[in-house]
Design a protein around this motif. Structure first.
Motif, short mmCIF file in Angstrom:
data_model
loop_
_atom_site.label_atom_id
_atom_site.label_comp_id
_atom_site.label_asym_id
_atom_site.label_seq_id
_atom_site.Cartn_x
_atom_site.Cartn_y
_atom_site.Cartn_z
N ARG A 170 -10.06 -10.38 15.17
CA ARG A 170 -10.63 -10.10 13.96
C ARG A 170 -11.40 -8.23 14.33
O ARG A 170 -11.90 -7.06 13.98
CB ARG A 170 -11.78 -10.77 13.11
N SER A 171 -12.24 -8.74 15.53
CA SER A 171 -13.46 -7.28 16.28
C SER A 171 -12.20 -6.93 16.21
O SER A 171 -12.37 -5.10 15.73
CB SER A 171 -14.26 -8.12 17.13
N GLN A 230 -17.66 -17.37 11.04
CA GLN A 230 -16.44 -16.74 9.72
C GLN A 230 -16.15 -17.44 9.29
O GLN A 230 -15.60 -18.66 10.29
CB GLN A 230 -15.68 -16.21 10.64
N ARG A 250 -9.48 -5.53 15.35
CA ARG A 250 -9.03 -4.87 14.03
C ARG A 250 -10.28 -3.73 13.38
O ARG A 250 -9.70 -2.78 12.93
CB ARG A 250 -8.37 -6.30 12.97
N LYS A 251 -11.76 -4.02 13.34
CA LYS A 251 -12.69 -3.98 13.04
C LYS A 251 -12.91 -2.64 12.95
O LYS A 251 -13.26 -1.50 12.24
CB LYS A 251 -14.03 -4.62 12.36
N THR A 288 -1.67 -11.72 11.74
CA THR A 288 -2.18 -11.13 13.79
C THR A 288 -0.68 -11.95 14.42
O THR A 288 -0.32 -13.17 14.41
CB THR A 288 -2.90 -11.74 13.80
N ASP A 334 -4.55 -17.70 12.15
CA ASP A 334 -4.08 -16.78 11.05
C ASP A 334 -2.75 -15.56 11.31
O ASP A 334 -2.72 -15.07 12.03
CB ASP A 334 -5.19 -15.79 12.17
N SER A 357 -11.27 -14.60 16.38
CA SER A 357 -12.30 -14.22 16.72
C SER A 357 -12.01 -12.60 16.85
O SER A 357 -12.45 -11.49 16.36
CB SER A 357 -13.63 -14.76 17.14
N GLN A 376 -19.86 -12.56 18.84
CA GLN A 376 -18.96 -12.33 17.79
C GLN A 376 -18.30 -13.63 17.79
O GLN A 376 -18.60 -15.10 17.60
CB GLN A 376 -17.18 -12.14 17.89
#
Lengths: 81, 323
Positions: B186-187, B141, B189-190, B231, B228, B183, B294
């Motif tokens: 992000r995981s 990513q 949140r998804k 967050t 980031d 990472s 991830q």
């Protein structure tokens, strides 16, 4: 193919894949510590040897080979089979 | 309803495809049939079509349940070789063609090419092999240099925590620790459709102890925030400060969005992470889902080599949600 020829071609492959000057590669050179190979490049080296010598190597065993000289030994065994 | 049931419900709406390269393993065929029958995803099986048809028929699976891709098809090999060379420009065509013949690389390139949304492997390969193939084909990513893993911990009272990294990075430095946190956020949140509150754990809470290990964590918080900024990352926190509001109120002098309310716990090293997930599982009676890989540009998940078909279905479901 004699050992000297195998070694010459192994060094050429290593030079191409790792971007290292061929003259700096010796039998004792370690792929990671001396030639700067990243761990992910070991699979590319195995595939490059397979393509160069037209052989299919046992992947787990091939990935255990840590030096140029041992790679020559390993490939020599396959070529004798 | 368990968290996995809710993930299955969500995965059905996403209609993703998942490639399983280890088609010689019967557990993969069984799991693929279950995934297809439950409409969780469309399984893709790469290999020799005649052999796969024969094997799936013997397992009582209908050919309609899966997509089969011929790994000897010259057009596909050429297409995937070109994608590989685009990712790794120093690799000659002849070498790329050899690499494409390797099942994990072939499957990774199906994901990289968009022919599959995700890949699940590891039933017959090591974690290192799965990570290596994913690194070479799918890549990372944006802003991430290290792959990592997380566990979803479902507590008996239904609270959900994400733990990382409990399986991949043994002794992460500050940069790697920040990658793990970004990472995992992000995981989270998804998968959870809510805001991750990320706590960096330590034996110190905001300067209560001084040690190079504490400095490592403090630096990782700074790096994660700079990578980031949208967050909530905070630390260093002891775990009680991270998850108990009453402890956070007592121990912290400054306000924190994360302290006492953290839902993502970042452990300073693999010793701490691995011990923590197992102790939560065995002493607190939590359910542990993972480890899920991830950090890759597209989802790639690893399986335990002892995985049962139902475990493979679970991992594939979670992987769909990450795509």
């Amino acid at each position: 193919m004699d050992r000297a020829e195998i070694e010459k071609r192994v060094k050429k492959v290593v030079s191409n894949i790792l971007g290292v000057d061929e003259e700096k590669i010796t039998s004792e050179s370690r792929f990671v510590e001396d030639l700067g190979a990243e761990s992910v490049q070991s699979l590319e080296l195995v595939a490059a040897f397979e393509a160069e010598f037209d052989i299919e190597m046992e992947e787990d065993a091939a990935l255990q080979v840590k030096t140029v000289g041992k790679a020559v030994d390993f490939i020599e065994k396959y070529l004798k089979q | 309803m368990s968290i996995l049931d809710s993930f299955i419900t969500k995965a059905r709406t996403l209609k993703k495809s998942v490639v399983f390269p280890e088609i010689w393993d019967n557990r993969i065929l069984e799991a693929s049939a279950s995934i297809s029958k439950q409409s969780i995803a469309r399984p893709i099986l790469p290999g020799n079509p005649e052999e796969i048809q024969k094997n799936i028929s013997a397992s009582g699976i209908s050919p309609c349940d899966v997509d089969i891709i011929d790994t000897k098809n010259p057009q596909i090999i050429e297409e995937l070789s070109k994608i590989y060379q685009k990712q790794r420009p120093n690799i000659p065509e002849k070498v790329a063609m050899h690499l494409v013949k390797k099942p994990l690389v072939f499957a990774g390139l199906l994901v990289a090419s968009g022919r599959a949304d995700a890949m699940v492997a590891g039933a017959a390969s090591t974690t290192a092999e799965v990570i290596q193939a994913a690194s070479l084909t799918v890549g990372y990513q944006q802003g991430i240099k290290s792959p990592s893993s997380f566990f979803i911990m479902e507590m008996p009272d239904s609270r959900i925590f994400f733990y990382a990294d409990c399986a991949v990075n043994i002794s992460p430095d500050s940069n790697t620790l920040a990658d793990i946190a970004v990472s995992t956020a992000r995981s989270y949140r998804k998968m959870m459709d809510s805001e991750p509150l990320v706590a960096f754990l330590s034996f110190s809470s905001k300067g209560s102890a001084s040690h190079p290990d504490v400095d490592k964590v403090i630096k990782a918080v700074e790096i994660a925030r700079s990578k980031d900024p949208d967050t909530a990352y905070d630390g260093e926190f002891q775990v009680d400060t991270a998850i108990s509001e009453s402890v956070a109120q007592k121990k912290l002098k400054e306000p924190s969005r994360v302290a006492g309310r953290a839902n993502v716990l970042i452990f300073p090293d693999l010793d701490a992470g691995n011990i923590a997930y197992k102790i939560t599982q065995y002493l607190a009676g939590a359910k542990a889902y993972g480890p899920i890989l991830q950090g890759f540009a597209k989802p790639v998940s690893d399986l335990s080599r002892g995985a049962k078909p139902s475990d493979i279905v679970g991992v594939a479901t979670i992987t769909c949600l990450l795509s």
